[in-house]
Write an enzyme that holds these catalytic residues in place. Sequence first.
Site, PDB file in Angstrom:
ATOM      1  N   ARG A 240       4.796  11.573  -2.425  1.00 36.54           N
ATOM      2  CA  ARG A 240       3.826  12.653  -2.596  1.00 36.54           C
ATOM      3  C   ARG A 240       4.487  13.773  -3.364  1.00 36.54           C
ATOM      4  NH1 ARG A 240       0.226   9.999  -1.695  1.00 36.54           N
ATOM      5  NH2 ARG A 240      -1.503  10.201  -0.233  1.00 36.54           N
ATOM      6  N   GLU A 269      -0.356  18.285  -8.481  1.00 37.44           N
ATOM      7  CA  GLU A 269      -1.010  17.356  -9.408  1.00 37.44           C
ATOM      8  C   GLU A 269      -2.537  17.532  -9.366  1.00 37.44           C
ATOM      9  OE1 GLU A 269       0.613  13.748  -7.493  1.00 37.44           O
ATOM     10  OE2 GLU A 269      -1.445  13.153  -7.076  1.00 37.44           O
ATOM     11  N   HIS A 287      -0.014   9.059 -10.711  1.00 40.32           N
ATOM     12  CA  HIS A 287      -0.352   8.646  -9.330  1.00 40.32           C
ATOM     13  C   HIS A 287      -1.104   7.303  -9.329  1.00 40.32           C
ATOM     14  CE1 HIS A 287      -1.111  10.415  -5.068  1.00 40.32           C
ATOM     15  NE2 HIS A 287      -1.012   9.093  -5.013  1.00 40.32           N
TER      16      HIS A 287
HETATM   17  C1  8YV Z   1      -4.223   6.695  -3.428  1.00 42.34           C
HETATM   18  C2  8YV Z   1      -1.951   7.025  -2.323  1.00 42.34           C
HETATM   19  O1  8YV Z   1      -4.744   5.974  -4.458  1.00 42.34           O
HETATM   20  O2  8YV Z   1      -2.659   5.637  -0.566  1.00 42.34           O
HETATM   21  C3  8YV Z   1      -2.080   6.674  -0.895  1.00 42.34           C
HETATM   22  O3  8YV Z   1      -1.575   7.427  -0.057  1.00 42.34           O
HETATM   23  O4  8YV Z   1      -1.187   7.860  -2.678  1.00 42.34           O
HETATM   24  C4  8YV Z   1      -2.776   6.288  -3.344  1.00 42.34           C
HETATM   25  O5  8YV Z   1      -2.704   4.926  -3.048  1.00 42.34           O
HETATM   26  C5  8YV Z   1      -4.456   8.150  -3.722  1.00 42.34           C
HETATM   27  O6  8YV Z   1      -3.914   8.960  -2.726  1.00 42.34           O
HETATM   28  C6  8YV Z   1      -5.944   8.472  -3.843  1.00 42.34           C
HETATM   29  O7  8YV Z   1      -6.543   8.588  -2.600  1.00 42.34           O
END
Ligand code: 8YV
Length: 326
Positions: A240, A269, A287
Site C-alpha cells: 500500500r 495515489e 496499482h
Molecule cells: C485492488 C488491492 O485491486 O486487493 C487489494 O488490496 O490492492 C488490489 O487488488 C485494489 O485495492 C482496488 O480495490
Amino acid sequence: MSKPSILVARAIFPEVLNQLQQVFDVDHNQDDVVMSPAELHARMKGKVGALTTGSERIDGPLLHACPGLKIVANMAVGYNNFDVDAMTKAGVLATNTPDVLTETTADFGFALLMATARRVTESEHFLRDGKWTKWSYDMFAGAEVHGSTVGIIGMGRIGQGIARRAAHGFGMQVLYHNRSRLSPELELECKSRYVDKTTLLREADHVVLVVPYSAASHHTIGANELAQMKPTATLINIARGGIVDDAALAKALKDRRIAAAGLDVFEGEPQVHPELLTVPNVVLTPHIASATVKTRMAMAQLAADNLMDYLLRGQTRTPINPEVCA
Ligand code: 8YV
C-alpha cells in the site's frame, strides 16, 4: 415486493453487475467517476449494501449519514479504506476478497522484482528513445535475481507466495519479518528464515513489502531504513502507499543510496511523488498487482457473493468483522 437497494460504487464486470441487478435495485456508478466523500454520502443514503473498491472511504460520518446500511463489500483484500471499528459499532458488516488474488499478486510481485533488478523498463525507454546505437559490456547491467537473498516484510498469504517462488523457482535465500512467526511447517515449505527487521534490511539483496497498511505500518521504510539497506539492493512495494516514505525513497534513488525500486502503490495515489517520476532507477506501475482478467473477475464475484449471501440469506462468506452477525 421491492428489491433491496445497493450501490455499486465503481464500474464492474457486466456479468457480475447483471447478477446483482436480478436481485437488487442497483445504483451503479456506470461512469466510474471516483466520488468525493460528499458524493459518496449522498449516493449511499437509503442503501442497505454497497460494493466498493479501495477508492471509497467508509468511516464514522458516512455511517452516521446512512443508518440503514448493513454491509459494505470491498473488492480488494486490503481494507484500509474501511474504519472497521466504526463499522462494527454501527452494526455494518465489512467484507473483503482474500485468497482469490493471492497467487496472481505474488506473480506480479515477482515480475516487479525482476523488472527492477534487470532494469527492464529503463532499458526499454532507452531503446524506444532511439538511444541504442551499440552494444556495450555494462549496458543496463543490473542485480542478480537467482541465488540472491530476498527479504520479505509481511509474511501473509501473498508474502508466502513470493517466498515459494523465490526459494523453489529461483534458488534464493528467503528472509522474512512479520508480526508473528510462521509455523515450523510453513517456514520449511517456504524455505524461509525469520529475522528482525534490521537484519533483513542489512542482508537482503531485494526487499519486498507485503504488509497491510495501518497506523503501525505507516512509513515502515523511511530514510533510516533505506540507509540500512545495501547500496546494490532493490526495494519492491506491492502493499500500500504510505508503507514507504516516497519522498525519502525518491531521494535515496537519486543519491544511489539503493540501486533501484519497483512500486505498484503510492502515497496519495493516483498522484505519484513528482521526484519519483524524474529518477530512472524505478519501475512504476498503477496499482495493478491483482490485475488479470480471471482474478479481477473472481474478486468482483466474491464481493457480489458477499452482498447476496448476507442481504438475501443472512450468511457470510469472507467477513472482516464477523462479530456483527453474532
Ligand atoms: C485492488 C488491492 O485491486 O486487493 C487489494 O488490496 O490492492 C488490489 O487488488 C485494489 O485495492 C482496488 O480495490
